[in-house]
Design an enzyme around this catalytic site. Structure first.
Site, PDB file in Angstrom:
ATOM      1  N   GLY A  10       0.814  -1.443  -0.062  1.00 32.19           N
ATOM      2  CA  GLY A  10       0.074   0.040  -0.097  1.00 32.19           C
ATOM      3  C   GLY A  10       1.041   1.328  -0.020  1.00 32.19           C
ATOM      4  O   GLY A  10       1.772   1.222   0.462  1.00 32.19           O
ATOM      5  N   ARG A  71       1.048  -4.947  -5.101  1.00 32.02           N
ATOM      6  CA  ARG A  71       1.130  -6.078  -4.229  1.00 32.02           C
ATOM      7  C   ARG A  71       1.448  -7.346  -5.196  1.00 32.02           C
ATOM      8  O   ARG A  71       0.470  -7.620  -5.865  1.00 32.02           O
ATOM      9  CB  ARG A  71      -0.122  -6.276  -3.303  1.00 32.02           C
ATOM     10  CG  ARG A  71      -0.019  -5.277  -2.387  1.00 32.02           C
ATOM     11  CD  ARG A  71      -1.201  -5.495  -1.427  1.00 32.02           C
ATOM     12  NE  ARG A  71      -1.325  -4.388  -0.238  1.00 32.02           N
ATOM     13  CZ  ARG A  71      -2.317  -3.600  -0.311  1.00 32.02           C
ATOM     14  NH1 ARG A  71      -3.216  -3.664  -1.060  1.00 32.02           N
ATOM     15  NH2 ARG A  71      -2.279  -2.511   0.588  1.00 32.02           N
ATOM     16  N   SER A  72       2.603  -8.139  -5.114  1.00 31.96           N
ATOM     17  CA  SER A  72       2.972  -8.977  -6.040  1.00 31.96           C
ATOM     18  C   SER A  72       2.716 -10.501  -5.684  1.00 31.96           C
ATOM     19  O   SER A  72       3.351 -10.783  -4.455  1.00 31.96           O
ATOM     20  CB  SER A  72       4.414  -8.862  -6.542  1.00 31.96           C
ATOM     21  OG  SER A  72       4.868 -10.011  -7.362  1.00 31.96           O
ATOM     22  N   ASP A 102       5.748  -4.938   6.453  1.00 29.45           N
ATOM     23  CA  ASP A 102       6.410  -6.135   7.037  1.00 29.45           C
ATOM     24  C   ASP A 102       6.292  -7.325   5.680  1.00 29.45           C
ATOM     25  O   ASP A 102       7.014  -8.125   5.758  1.00 29.45           O
ATOM     26  CB  ASP A 102       6.274  -6.780   8.191  1.00 29.45           C
ATOM     27  CG  ASP A 102       4.512  -6.723   8.520  1.00 29.45           C
ATOM     28  OD1 ASP A 102       3.729  -6.428   7.615  1.00 29.45           O
ATOM     29  OD2 ASP A 102       4.193  -7.088   9.424  1.00 29.45           O
ATOM     30  N   GLY A 103       5.159  -7.190   5.167  1.00 29.10           N
ATOM     31  CA  GLY A 103       4.927  -8.439   4.128  1.00 29.10           C
ATOM     32  C   GLY A 103       6.289  -8.242   2.949  1.00 29.10           C
ATOM     33  O   GLY A 103       6.637  -9.004   2.442  1.00 29.10           O
ATOM     34  N   SER A 104       6.362  -6.879   2.364  1.00 25.39           N
ATOM     35  CA  SER A 104       7.281  -6.533   1.294  1.00 25.39           C
ATOM     36  C   SER A 104       8.808  -6.896   1.989  1.00 25.39           C
ATOM     37  O   SER A 104       9.492  -7.282   1.492  1.00 25.39           O
ATOM     38  CB  SER A 104       7.299  -4.956   1.244  1.00 25.39           C
ATOM     39  OG  SER A 104       6.101  -4.776   0.845  1.00 25.39           O
ATOM     40  N   THR A 125       3.648   2.715   5.922  1.00 26.02           N
ATOM     41  CA  THR A 125       2.296   2.268   5.822  1.00 26.02           C
ATOM     42  C   THR A 125       1.522   3.077   6.767  1.00 26.02           C
ATOM     43  O   THR A 125       1.938   3.511   8.023  1.00 26.02           O
ATOM     44  CB  THR A 125       1.977   0.947   6.160  1.00 26.02           C
ATOM     45  OG1 THR A 125       0.565   0.609   6.422  1.00 26.02           O
ATOM     46  CG2 THR A 125       2.916   0.532   7.641  1.00 26.02           C
ATOM     47  N   MET A 169      -9.256   3.284   8.325  1.00 27.47           N
ATOM     48  CA  MET A 169      -8.487   2.320   7.622  1.00 27.47           C
ATOM     49  C   MET A 169      -7.403   1.812   9.143  1.00 27.47           C
ATOM     50  O   MET A 169      -7.554   2.201  10.146  1.00 27.47           O
ATOM     51  CB  MET A 169      -7.501   2.548   6.745  1.00 27.47           C
ATOM     52  CG  MET A 169      -8.397   2.716   5.291  1.00 27.47           C
ATOM     53  SD  MET A 169      -7.254   2.714   4.039  1.00 27.47           S
ATOM     54  CE  MET A 169      -8.328   2.390   2.707  1.00 27.47           C
ATOM     55  N   ARG A 171      -6.252  -1.954   8.830  1.00 29.26           N
ATOM     56  CA  ARG A 171      -6.337  -3.246   9.028  1.00 29.26           C
ATOM     57  C   ARG A 171      -6.753  -3.812  10.282  1.00 29.26           C
ATOM     58  O   ARG A 171      -7.812  -3.588  11.018  1.00 29.26           O
ATOM     59  CB  ARG A 171      -5.075  -3.977   8.502  1.00 29.26           C
ATOM     60  CG  ARG A 171      -4.932  -3.980   6.867  1.00 29.26           C
ATOM     61  CD  ARG A 171      -3.688  -4.897   6.610  1.00 29.26           C
ATOM     62  NE  ARG A 171      -3.102  -4.440   5.321  1.00 29.26           N
ATOM     63  CZ  ARG A 171      -3.656  -4.795   4.144  1.00 29.26           C
ATOM     64  NH1 ARG A 171      -4.722  -5.713   4.244  1.00 29.26           N
ATOM     65  NH2 ARG A 171      -3.140  -4.372   3.036  1.00 29.26           N
ATOM     66  N   GLY A 185     -11.778  14.358  20.234  1.00 32.36           N
ATOM     67  CA  GLY A 185     -12.705  14.602  21.207  1.00 32.36           C
ATOM     68  C   GLY A 185     -13.800  13.497  20.976  1.00 32.36           C
ATOM     69  O   GLY A 185     -15.122  14.145  21.293  1.00 32.36           O
ATOM     70  N   ALA A 186     -13.717  12.438  20.544  1.00 31.68           N
ATOM     71  CA  ALA A 186     -14.843  11.419  20.164  1.00 31.68           C
ATOM     72  C   ALA A 186     -15.627  11.152  21.527  1.00 31.68           C
ATOM     73  O   ALA A 186     -14.675  11.029  22.447  1.00 31.68           O
ATOM     74  CB  ALA A 186     -14.438  10.362  19.274  1.00 31.68           C
ATOM     75  N   ARG A 252      -5.287   7.419   2.536  1.00 33.78           N
ATOM     76  CA  ARG A 252      -4.147   7.031   1.901  1.00 33.78           C
ATOM     77  C   ARG A 252      -3.174   7.959   1.073  1.00 33.78           C
ATOM     78  O   ARG A 252      -2.180   7.946   0.624  1.00 33.78           O
ATOM     79  CB  ARG A 252      -4.125   5.906   1.242  1.00 33.78           C
ATOM     80  CG  ARG A 252      -4.169   4.553   1.747  1.00 33.78           C
ATOM     81  CD  ARG A 252      -3.049   3.476   1.502  1.00 33.78           C
ATOM     82  NE  ARG A 252      -3.122   3.048   0.184  1.00 33.78           N
ATOM     83  CZ  ARG A 252      -3.580   1.960  -0.211  1.00 33.78           C
ATOM     84  NH1 ARG A 252      -4.231   1.236   0.438  1.00 33.78           N
ATOM     85  NH2 ARG A 252      -3.409   1.550  -1.352  1.00 33.78           N
TER      86      ARG A 252
END
Ligand code: F6P
Length: 319
Positions: A10, A71-72, A102-104, A125, A169, A171, A185-186, A252
């Site tokens: 990403g 993403r291969s 970390d995947g890459s 990321t 987002m 994940r 302030g939610a 993103r």
């Protein structure tokens, strides 16, 4: 000596400043910079180009990545990795800076084990979910984009006495939602790391509405999959008209903040210096406000956890 840079997985705001600084820095050392376009896919397809100043001019302020990313699936296959290696060999590139998650890094580590191509990884990321670093490139920009969106949604929610459920987002990591909830302030924050108590949240909000609360801001991390259930609770149990906003990919993109531009420059400088020192298979991390290097095996050995002190700051928002 030739060094290449690549973005993988990403995209994250800050990748463009990193790519620009990489080219400028490598040229300043009288070395040869290469750009690998389209991530690991481009490595396989030989989309690797010699870089000049003009290739990276005017991109410091831009989101995304000019050299694109991917993403291969093919890179899992040894035959494609061999092809990628041959492409690098043709250009005599034996060092790569990899911006990714970390995947890459895992994929690159396999590549290193197969063919000995040196690399240093830069955690990049918006999810901020990489073990071993407190900060990943792009997070500050994403948080500021989310801040703007929450502020805007709040304007309309408060005008209509409505509830709003805003999904971020991340994940399986609730970092973006947590920091956004604290800093906006939610009233509610739901993240995968915490056992939130819906009964007690409902009871608390009923009380608050009775005491005059006219609108409610609820931040939900995508990993909880709680967005529609939370809308139901606000509508049916709190009896407040409610709208859901799923922020999606706007998180993103966008111009990198000053912090991400500076981090990009520092991450890259550290990575190139380390590669030139003859070290590899490392990830440059930002830990306790300092840049350090850890092995890729270390990064892959654990799961990122949000600091307890941060989780604690939002304690009242989970119940
Ligand atoms: O890892 C970054 C990220 O934006 C996650 O927050 C999100 O879940 C995912 O990527 C979305 O992936 P895609 O862009 O493939 O839809």
């Amino acid at each position: 000596m030739s060094i290449a840079i690549m973005c993988s997985g990403g995209d994250a705001p800050g990748m463009n400043p990193a790519v620009k600084h990489f080219v400028d820095y490598v040229l300043s050392k009288n070395l040869t910079p290469y750009l690998i376009y389209d991530g690991l896919e481009g490595l396989i397809d030989d989309n690797i180009k010699l870089a000049t100043y003009s290739d990276v001019a005017g991109i410091m302020h831009l989101g995304g990545t000019k050299i694109r990313s991917s993403r291969s699936k093919r890179f899992f296959d040894y035959e494609y990795r061999k092809k990628a290696f041959e492409n690098l060999q043709k250009k005599q590139i034996d060092k790569i800076v990899v911006l990714g998650g970390d995947g890459s890094f895992r994929a690159m580590n396999q590549f290193y084990k197969d063919f000995g191509v040196s690399f240093v990884g830069i955690p990049s990321t918006i999810d901020n979910d990489i073990f071993g670093t407190d900060y990943c490139l792009g997070v500050d920009t994403a948080l500021n984009t989310i801040r703007g969106a929450i502020d805007a949604v709040r304007d309309t929610s408060s005008s209509f006495k409505r509830g709003c459920v805003i999904e971020t987002m991340g994940r399986d990591c609730g970092y973006l939602a947590l920091i956004s909830a604290i800093t906006s302030g939610a009233e509610i924050c739901l993240i995968p790391e915490v056992c939130f108590d819906l009964k007690s949240i409902t009871k608390r909000l009923k009380e608050e509405v009775k005491n005059g609360r006219t609108y409610i801001v609820c931040i939900v991390s995508e990993g909880t999959k709680m967005t529609s259930q939370m809308v139901d609770i606000l509508e049916n149990e709190i009896c407040m008209e409610t709208r859901a906003t799923i922020l999606g990919h706007i998180q993103r993109g966008g111009n990198p903040t000053v912090f991400d531009r500076l981090m990009a420059v520092e991450f890259v400088t550290n990575s190139v210096d380390k590669l030139l020192d003859g070290c590899d298979g490392l990830v440059v991390v930002y830990k306790n406000s300092k840049f350090e290097f850890v092995s890729i095996d270390y990064v892959n050995s654990g799961k990122y956890t949000i600091k307890q002190e941060l989780l604690q700051l939002a304690n009242r928002l989970y119940k």
